[in-house]
Motif scaffolding. Structure first.
Motif, PDB file in Angstrom:
ATOM      1  N   THR A  60       9.449   1.035  18.245  1.00  0.00           N
ATOM      2  CA  THR A  60       8.077   0.658  17.882  1.00  0.00           C
ATOM      3  C   THR A  60       7.164   0.656  19.101  1.00  0.00           C
ATOM      4  O   THR A  60       6.057   1.175  19.067  1.00  0.00           O
ATOM      5  N   PRO A 105       6.235   2.124  22.446  1.00  0.00           N
ATOM      6  CA  PRO A 105       6.517   3.378  23.164  1.00  0.00           C
ATOM      7  C   PRO A 105       7.128   3.177  24.547  1.00  0.00           C
ATOM      8  O   PRO A 105       7.810   4.067  25.051  1.00  0.00           O
ATOM      9  N   MET A 124      11.412   9.042  15.544  1.00  0.00           N
ATOM     10  CA  MET A 124      10.151   8.393  15.937  1.00  0.00           C
ATOM     11  C   MET A 124      10.305   7.608  17.228  1.00  0.00           C
ATOM     12  O   MET A 124       9.373   7.533  18.025  1.00  0.00           O
ATOM     13  N   ALA A 139      10.658   3.495  23.904  1.00  0.00           N
ATOM     14  CA  ALA A 139      11.078   4.670  23.126  1.00  0.00           C
ATOM     15  C   ALA A 139      11.679   5.726  24.051  1.00  0.00           C
ATOM     16  O   ALA A 139      11.109   6.060  25.090  1.00  0.00           O
ATOM     17  N   ALA A 153       3.332   8.675  23.124  1.00  0.00           N
ATOM     18  CA  ALA A 153       2.565   7.431  23.029  1.00  0.00           C
ATOM     19  C   ALA A 153       2.842   6.502  24.201  1.00  0.00           C
ATOM     20  O   ALA A 153       3.876   6.611  24.867  1.00  0.00           O
ATOM     21  N   ARG A 177       7.480   8.865  19.732  1.00  0.00           N
ATOM     22  CA  ARG A 177       6.745   7.842  20.487  1.00  0.00           C
ATOM     23  C   ARG A 177       7.062   7.922  21.975  1.00  0.00           C
ATOM     24  O   ARG A 177       6.204   7.676  22.827  1.00  0.00           O
ATOM     25  N   ASN A 186       0.802   3.914  18.337  1.00  0.00           N
ATOM     26  CA  ASN A 186       2.131   4.530  18.470  1.00  0.00           C
ATOM     27  C   ASN A 186       2.342   5.718  17.534  1.00  0.00           C
ATOM     28  O   ASN A 186       3.457   6.038  17.151  1.00  0.00           O
TER      29      ASN A 186
END
Ligand code: GTP
Ligand code: MG
Length: 148
Positions: free
Chosen positions: A91, A93, A88, A96, A106, A102, A112
């Motif tokens: 948290t 993006p 993922m 990330a 995102a 993400r 997200n």
């Protein structure tokens, strides 16, 4: 085997990313054991995000997750909880890494794309909130002997 609760949030559903996201977990070798498209009732959202009740963005978070359908899933596999969190990405993006969900799809922390349980305790709790026992399917997945 370990299970986790993953959910494509309303932004991911509206942006047509259900297929892309589920494909990543399928290709990884994890096994899908439950899935449904659903509107999250407000009380369920408040229960799910209970740990964030005191945070300033709690209202926003509940409004967002109830703003459209989500794609709720239970996935199973060795270390699936931690590995799904890695897949993922962070948290926010902006932090990330590329090739994470993400990181690839995102831009903002409030939108997200995906939720994933962060521990065995959260996974058990969240699976229980979103799925009835009889909605989870047990089956022998073809090819699992080439994963394990
Ligand atoms: P989840 O898998 O969705 O639980 O994300 P996470 O475990 O990576 O983050 P955390 O549980 O700390 O936060 C839950 C969700 O709250 C995040 O996924 C964000 O969508 C949202 N969130 C976190 N921080 C902020 C913030 O500062 N503003 C807003 N609007 N949302 C936030
Ligand atoms: Mg979380």
């Amino acid at each position: 085997m370990e299970k986790t609760y993953l959910m494509v949030k309303p932004d991911g559903v509206q942006r047509g990313l259900i297929g892309e996201i589920t494909a990543r977990f399928e290709k990884k070798g994890f096994r899908l054991v439950g899935a449904k498209l659903m509107h999250v009732p407000r009380e369920t959202a408040e229960q799910h995000y209970g740990e964030h009740k005191e945070r300033p963005f709690f209202g926003e978070l509940v409004d967002f997750i109830t703003s459209g359908p989500v794609f709720a899933m239970v996935w199973e596999g060795e270390n699936v909880i931690a590995t799904a969190r890695q897949m993922m990405g962070a948290t926010n993006p902006k932090d990330a890494a590329p090739a994470t969900i993400r990181g690839d799809y995102a831009v903002s922390v409030g939108k997200n794309i995906i939720h994933g349980s962060d521990s065995p305790e959260s996974a058990a709790r969240e699976i229980g909130i979103f799925f009835k026992e009889e909605e989870l399917t047990d089956y022998q997945k073809s090819g699992s002997e080439w994963v394990y």
